[in-house]
Design an enzyme around this catalytic site. Structure first.
Site, PDB file in Angstrom:
ATOM      1  N   ASN A  85      -3.305  62.762  22.409  1.00  0.00           N
ATOM      2  CA  ASN A  85      -2.617  62.103  21.287  1.00  0.00           C
ATOM      3  C   ASN A  85      -3.655  61.252  20.567  1.00  0.00           C
ATOM      4  OD1 ASN A  85      -1.061  60.592  19.576  1.00  0.00           O
ATOM      5  ND2 ASN A  85       0.073  59.504  21.172  1.00  0.00           N
TER       6      ASN A  85
ATOM      7  N   LYS B  27      -3.337  59.596  17.914  1.00  0.00           N
ATOM      8  CA  LYS B  27      -2.764  58.434  17.204  1.00  0.00           C
ATOM      9  C   LYS B  27      -3.333  58.356  15.785  1.00  0.00           C
ATOM     10  CE  LYS B  27      -1.814  56.350  21.640  1.00  0.00           C
ATOM     11  NZ  LYS B  27      -1.641  55.165  22.463  1.00  0.00           N
TER      12      LYS B  27
ATOM     13  N   HIS C 238       7.474  58.259  21.155  1.00  0.00           N
ATOM     14  CA  HIS C 238       6.356  57.486  21.704  1.00  0.00           C
ATOM     15  C   HIS C 238       6.705  55.993  21.666  1.00  0.00           C
ATOM     16  CE1 HIS C 238       2.429  55.722  22.291  1.00  0.00           C
ATOM     17  NE2 HIS C 238       2.069  56.883  22.819  1.00  0.00           N
TER      18      HIS C 238
ATOM     19  N   GLU D  36       5.032  53.503  20.900  1.00  0.00           N
ATOM     20  CA  GLU D  36       4.580  52.810  19.684  1.00  0.00           C
ATOM     21  C   GLU D  36       5.594  53.003  18.563  1.00  0.00           C
ATOM     22  OE1 GLU D  36       0.676  54.546  19.707  1.00  0.00           O
ATOM     23  OE2 GLU D  36       0.224  53.353  21.490  1.00  0.00           O
TER      24      GLU D  36
ATOM     25  N   GLU E 117       5.260  57.374  30.128  1.00  0.00           N
ATOM     26  CA  GLU E 117       4.186  56.475  29.709  1.00  0.00           C
ATOM     27  C   GLU E 117       4.665  55.027  29.864  1.00  0.00           C
ATOM     28  OE1 GLU E 117       1.310  58.543  26.831  1.00  0.00           O
ATOM     29  OE2 GLU E 117       2.956  57.833  25.624  1.00  0.00           O
TER      30      GLU E 117
ATOM     31  N   GLY F  91      -3.194  51.925  26.610  1.00  0.00           N
ATOM     32  CA  GLY F  91      -4.291  51.246  25.932  1.00  0.00           C
ATOM     33  C   GLY F  91      -4.753  49.969  26.604  1.00  0.00           C
TER      34      GLY F  91
ATOM     35  N   SER G  29      -3.562  55.000  29.903  1.00  0.00           N
ATOM     36  CA  SER G  29      -4.906  54.769  30.438  1.00  0.00           C
ATOM     37  C   SER G  29      -5.364  55.873  31.394  1.00  0.00           C
ATOM     38  CB  SER G  29      -4.988  53.390  31.093  1.00  0.00           C
ATOM     39  OG  SER G  29      -4.766  52.374  30.116  1.00  0.00           O
TER      40      SER G  29
HETATM   41  P1  13P Z   1      -4.090  55.536  26.253  1.00  0.00           P
HETATM   42  O1  13P Z   1      -4.523  56.787  27.011  1.00  0.00           O
HETATM   43  O2  13P Z   1      -5.053  55.118  25.218  1.00  0.00           O
HETATM   44  O3  13P Z   1      -3.660  54.463  27.199  1.00  0.00           O
HETATM   45  O4  13P Z   1      -2.766  55.963  25.430  1.00  0.00           O
HETATM   46  C1  13P Z   1      -1.758  56.627  26.079  1.00  0.00           C
HETATM   47  C2  13P Z   1      -0.790  57.135  25.084  1.00  0.00           C
HETATM   48  O5  13P Z   1      -0.078  56.362  24.456  1.00  0.00           O
HETATM   49  C3  13P Z   1      -0.728  58.583  24.853  1.00  0.00           C
HETATM   50  O6  13P Z   1       0.378  58.931  24.104  1.00  0.00           O
END
Ligand code: 13P
Length: 253
Positions: A10, A12, A97, A99, A169, A175, A214
């Site tokens: 992903n 982003k 997601h 976010e 997740e 992150g 992560s």
């Molecule tokens: P990270 O791998 O940067 O922690 O992000 C995970 C994520 O949100 C994947 O959709």
């Protein structure tokens, strides 16, 4: 049941078209030896879908979108529909997601509508679920994740459930460099699988449940060795070809 592991990057809100092409080119060279052993997809931003689709030609890597709107077309400024994603070459789309849930008002109900819209055009949804740190600390993880899964799948016939990927997740792991321990991941993945069995019977055995949060080259193999962890949804580490390839190698049985 042996499920083919599925790793999705992903991206982003990262990568211009030129940067996206460059990353795909680097992946292509490194990925040849794992082709066919692990399912791999990348989810660039909408603006790079077409460049990435062209760059992926002839490769086994599949194209994914990061979101979708549930209507086919209309006065929805800023949105992109499932038929448009199909037209752009997407095989998968991420929905729900954290976010989007936290920053853009995504709800269990909009996630459900997006899942239906995607399946309606043959795009395979990756449904994200996960608890916040406060919810984990309050002992509510399984309740929150269970509710998210149940609401996203409400009314879906079992053959449609079998086409889904669920991505667990934990919000506190995204992150942050704090990965769920194998025991924490397996507890939630196992609970999701058993809920899927209740909802859709045998179809549950076909659903891939990815872990995200992560995921890095040094923890991917251990997580994906767990019985109900069938792959990974990778953020930051998917932006670097070497790291993403090492994570994919960690998915080979
Ligand atoms: P990270 O791998 O940067 O922690 O992000 C995970 C994520 O949100 C994947 O959709």
């Amino acid at each position: 049941m042996a499920r083919t592991r599925f790793v999705c990057g992903n991206w982003k809100m990262h990568k211009t078209q030129a940067e996206a092409r460059e990353l795909v080119r680097a992946l292509g060279a490194l990925l040849a030896p794992v082709a066919g052993r692990v399912q791999v997809a990348v989810a660039p931003p909408f603006t790079a879908l077409s460049a990435v689709q062209a760059a992926l030609a002839g490769s086994a890597v599949e194209l994914a979108a990061q979101d979708v709107h549930w209507e086919k077309q209309g006065a929805f400024t800023g949105e992109v529909s499932a038929p448009m994603l199909l037209d752009a070459g997407c095989r998968h789309a991420i929905v729900g997601h954290s976010e989007r849930r936290q920053l853009f008002g995504e709800t269990d109900e909009t996630v459900r509508k997006k899942v239906v819209a995607l399946l309606g055009v043959g795009i395979l949804p990756i449904v994200c679920v996960g608890e916040t740190l406060a919810e984990r600390e309050a002992g509510r993880t399984l309740e929150v994740v269970g509710r998210q899964v149940q609401n996203a799948l409400q009314g879906l016939p079992a053959p449609d459930v079998a086409r889904l990927t669920v991505a667990y997740e934990p919000v506190w792991a995204i992150g942050t460099g704090k990965t769920a321990t194998p025991a924490q991941a397996q507890e939630v993945h196992g609970a999701i699988r058993s809920l899927l069995r209740d909802l859709a019977g045998e179809a549950a055995e076909r659903v891939r449940i990815q872990y995200g949060g992560s995921v890095k080259p040094d923890n991917a193999a251990e997580l994906m060795a767990l019985p109900d962890v069938d792959g990974a949804l990778v953020g930051g580490a998917a932006l670097k070809a070497d790291d993403f390839i090492q994570i994919i190698r960690g998915a080979i049985r």
